[in-house]
Scaffold this motif. Structure first.
Motif, PDB file in Angstrom:
ATOM      1  N   UNK A 370       0.856  -1.186   0.000  1.00  9.07           N
ATOM      2  CA  UNK A 370       0.000   0.000   0.000  1.00  9.07           C
ATOM      3  C   UNK A 370       0.885   1.226   0.000  1.00  9.07           C
ATOM      4  N   UNK A 371       0.886   1.966  -1.087  1.00  9.29           N
ATOM      5  CA  UNK A 371       1.704   3.179  -1.112  1.00  9.29           C
ATOM      6  C   UNK A 371       1.292   4.092  -2.251  1.00  9.29           C
ATOM      7  N   UNK A 372       1.400   5.373  -1.991  1.00  8.27           N
ATOM      8  CA  UNK A 372       1.360   6.364  -3.055  1.00  8.27           C
ATOM      9  C   UNK A 372       2.786   6.503  -3.575  1.00  8.27           C
ATOM     10  N   UNK A 373       2.914   6.685  -4.853  1.00  9.02           N
ATOM     11  CA  UNK A 373       4.259   6.637  -5.407  1.00  9.02           C
ATOM     12  C   UNK A 373       4.325   7.451  -6.692  1.00  9.02           C
ATOM     13  N   UNK A 374       5.524   7.909  -7.041  1.00 13.03           N
ATOM     14  CA  UNK A 374       5.719   8.691  -8.261  1.00 13.03           C
ATOM     15  C   UNK A 374       7.044   8.307  -8.892  1.00 13.03           C
ATOM     16  N   UNK A 388       0.844   7.772  -8.939  1.00 15.05           N
ATOM     17  CA  UNK A 388      -0.250   6.831  -8.746  1.00 15.05           C
ATOM     18  C   UNK A 388      -0.152   6.160  -7.395  1.00 15.05           C
ATOM     19  N   UNK A 389      -0.721   4.972  -7.295  1.00 16.24           N
ATOM     20  CA  UNK A 389      -0.709   4.252  -6.025  1.00 16.24           C
ATOM     21  C   UNK A 389      -0.728   2.752  -6.293  1.00 16.24           C
ATOM     22  N   UNK A 390      -0.206   1.991  -5.340  1.00 16.61           N
ATOM     23  CA  UNK A 390      -0.172   0.534  -5.434  1.00 16.61           C
ATOM     24  C   UNK A 390      -1.018  -0.076  -4.323  1.00 16.61           C
ATOM     25  N   UNK A 391      -1.851  -1.067  -4.704  1.00 10.85           N
ATOM     26  CA  UNK A 391      -2.631  -1.863  -3.754  1.00 10.85           C
ATOM     27  C   UNK A 391      -2.605  -3.294  -4.279  1.00 10.85           C
ATOM     28  N   UNK A 392      -1.702  -4.113  -3.773  1.00 11.93           N
ATOM     29  CA  UNK A 392      -1.635  -5.490  -4.289  1.00 11.93           C
ATOM     30  C   UNK A 392      -0.910  -6.395  -3.297  1.00 11.93           C
ATOM     31  N   UNK A 393      -1.166  -7.692  -3.446  1.00 16.58           N
ATOM     32  CA  UNK A 393      -0.519  -8.693  -2.602  1.00 16.58           C
ATOM     33  C   UNK A 393       0.355  -9.637  -3.420  1.00 16.58           C
ATOM     34  N   UNK A 394       0.568  -9.310  -4.682  1.00 16.18           N
ATOM     35  CA  UNK A 394       1.378 -10.166  -5.543  1.00 16.18           C
ATOM     36  C   UNK A 394       2.813  -9.703  -5.637  1.00 16.18           C
ATOM     37  N   UNK A 430      -2.597   5.387 -13.386  1.00 13.17           N
ATOM     38  CA  UNK A 430      -1.539   5.726 -14.338  1.00 13.17           C
ATOM     39  C   UNK A 430      -1.988   6.689 -15.423  1.00 13.17           C
ATOM     40  N   UNK A 431      -3.306   6.845 -15.637  1.00 15.76           N
ATOM     41  CA  UNK A 431      -3.795   7.810 -16.624  1.00 15.76           C
ATOM     42  C   UNK A 431      -4.229   9.127 -15.983  1.00 15.76           C
TER      43      UNK A 431
END
Length: 485
Positions: A370-374, A388-394, A430-431
């Motif tokens: 879980x993070x906001x990122x650039x 953007x941001x990431x939400x994943x468990x992979x 991403x858009x």
């Protein structure tokens, strides 16, 4: 602590929209206001300033209030993994997965989290605008309720009830709800709001007078239907096929059963150069320039659904004729050679072959990213900054990742196939920024002459201002401010 709760006669009565509009209207009047949704069930989520996860609609309401979204604003988030099971997020963090009956028994414990989050917000803000979930008249769920009247009674706050006239039967909605709540809950409802009205208000006025006399409740306003209003959605896409926009770049998206964070598609809906086709089950797949595989809360089961619906063969044909493929988060994982879920995080433990379009393998792990990122994105058509941001468990590994799509804060991210036709990323949003949208659409085939800069954040602000203007004009704001004074 002044708290006002907005509840609805049904799901999608307009609670989220009314809360967003009130947050912006009060913010413009100088209040330090925060949104609050005790319990939400949604697959569209956002990453908060404190690194947690909340419903996307609550994050939008925070923007309306002029504040950063925080995990305290949505203490309980349920992310469905099937018809009877959901991942449970408490105060922004994964608590685990539960069957519906197990969670129903757990709600008394979850209420402690709800109250702790509300109390923390109470110390930081002048007023809280809370949002219910579903309807307070769901008598089967009344025991242990934390989403509607259970919360309102715990914090002793007034309630406004919203009915949706656009779907018909608004008087039956309001009278039926008032007839099913308990006597103490009935007293707590201080006013009624009718939402999405179209037509001549004079034709409605006799009904309003009848309603006020019958129920002894004031109608605090009739909100008009606002054509073209587009705000971040709380719930999943309708699985019915639909086409949005008439641009030259045809983007086709499968409506996965557990599609998540489909707000990634919002800038494409807005772009005049894009025609966005959402394809539901059993519907024919139209010709496309781009096939976009969106995020998924149940990647393996949605991948099996794709195969059952014939998408694997359609993707192969699409690529043979020079088409492009983009996968986001779960859709990115599907593009690889293998997906493994050894702990059964999204269903039964096990694994399955992916679509084999990118040389990589993915393993689902208990720790959620879980993070906001650039960073910066680089394609053959250009390079620009991206946020953007990431939400994943992979966790994905493989040769494909040696050809990254972007660099995010010093690390490579995503993948591009050797021939440049297939691209994938874990990055949501991403858009959303104009430069990244223009660069990505150029890679996907939209030529420069057809491009136009789309800034999703500017669009959100315009829509929130439009909504707040409507709230100010059509609701009795003096009565509302008296309720929260």
């Amino acid at each position: 602590m002044p708290t006002l709760m907005i509840q609805g006669t049904t799901s999608d009565a307009g609670k989220s929209t009314v809360v967003a509009g009130l947050c912006r209207a009060l913010y413009r009047r100088g209040f330090k206001v925060a949104p609050f949704k005790p319990q939400n069930m949604a697959l569209n989520s956002a990453v908060t300033i404190d690194g947690g996860e909340i419903g996307r609609s609550t994050a939008l309401q925070a923007q309306a209030a002029g504040v950063e979204p925080h995990s305290d604003m949505n203490p309980v988030l349920l992310k469905p993994e099937g018809d009877q099971r959901s991942q449970v997020i408490l105060a922004g963090r994964v608590h685990g997965s539960m069957k519906a009956l197990d969670y129903h028994a757990y709600k008394t414990t979850a209420q402690k989290t709800v109250m702790a989050c509300w109390e923390r917000l109470s110390r930081r803000y002048d007023v809280i605008i809370a949002e219910g979930a579903g309807s307070p008249a769901e008598v089967n769920l009344r025991q242990g309720d934390i989403a509607n009247m259970g919360f309102a009674e715990a914090v002793d706050c007034p309630v406004l009830l919203v009915g949706d006239i656009d779907r018909g039967g608004v008087f039956a909605q309001l009278c039926g709800t008032l007839g099913l709540v308990s006597s103490s809950e009935w007293l707590r409802i201080k006013g009624l709001i009718i939402n999405r009205f179209r037509g001549d208000i004079s034709l409605l006025e006799p009904g309003l007078s009848w309603l006020e006399a019958r129920e002894n409740k004031s109608v605090l306003g009739v909100l008009p239907y606002l054509p073209g209003l587009m705000l971040d959605a709380e719930d999943s896409l309708s699985l019915e096929q639909r086409v949005e926009g008439g641009g030259v770049l045809k983007v086709v998206v499968p409506a996965l059963p557990r599609i998540s964070n489909h707000t990634d598609l919002d800038p494409l809906r807005l772009h005049p150069g894009v025609s966005l086709h959402v394809v539901g089950p059993g519907a024919p797949v139209p010709e496309a320039d781009v096939i976009l595989l969106p995020g998924s809360k149940s990647t393996l089961s949605d991948l099996a659904w794709l195969r059952q619906q014939g998408w694997e063969e359609r993707l192969q044909r699409h690529l043979r004729y020079g088409g492009r493929v983009l996968g986001i988060c779960g859709g990115f994982q599907m593009l690889g050679d293998w997906i493994d879920d050894p702990d059964g995080l999204e269903g039964e433990p096990g694994g399955a072959p992916g679509l084999g379009l990118l040389r990589m393998e993915t393993v689902l792990r208990p720790t959620k990213q879980l993070r906001r990122i650039s960073g910066r994105i680089t394609t053959v058509d250009g390079s620009c900054s991206i946020h953007g941001y990431e939400i994943h468990q992979g966790i994905s590994r493989g040769e494909a990742l040696t050809r990254p799509l972007m660099t995010l804060e010093g690390r490579d991210e995503g993948a591009v196939s050797e021939d440049g036709q297939v691209m994938g990323t874990y990055l949501h949003g991403l858009f959303d920024t104009p430069d990244a949208c223009t660069t990505l659409l150029a890679w996907l085939g939209l030529n420069e002459g057809e491009a136009r800069r789309i800034d999703l954040n500017v669009h959100r602000e315009e829509q929130l201002e439009r909504l707040a203007d409507s709230i100010e004009y059509h609701l009795d704001m003096d009565a509302i401010i008296e309720l929260i004074s």
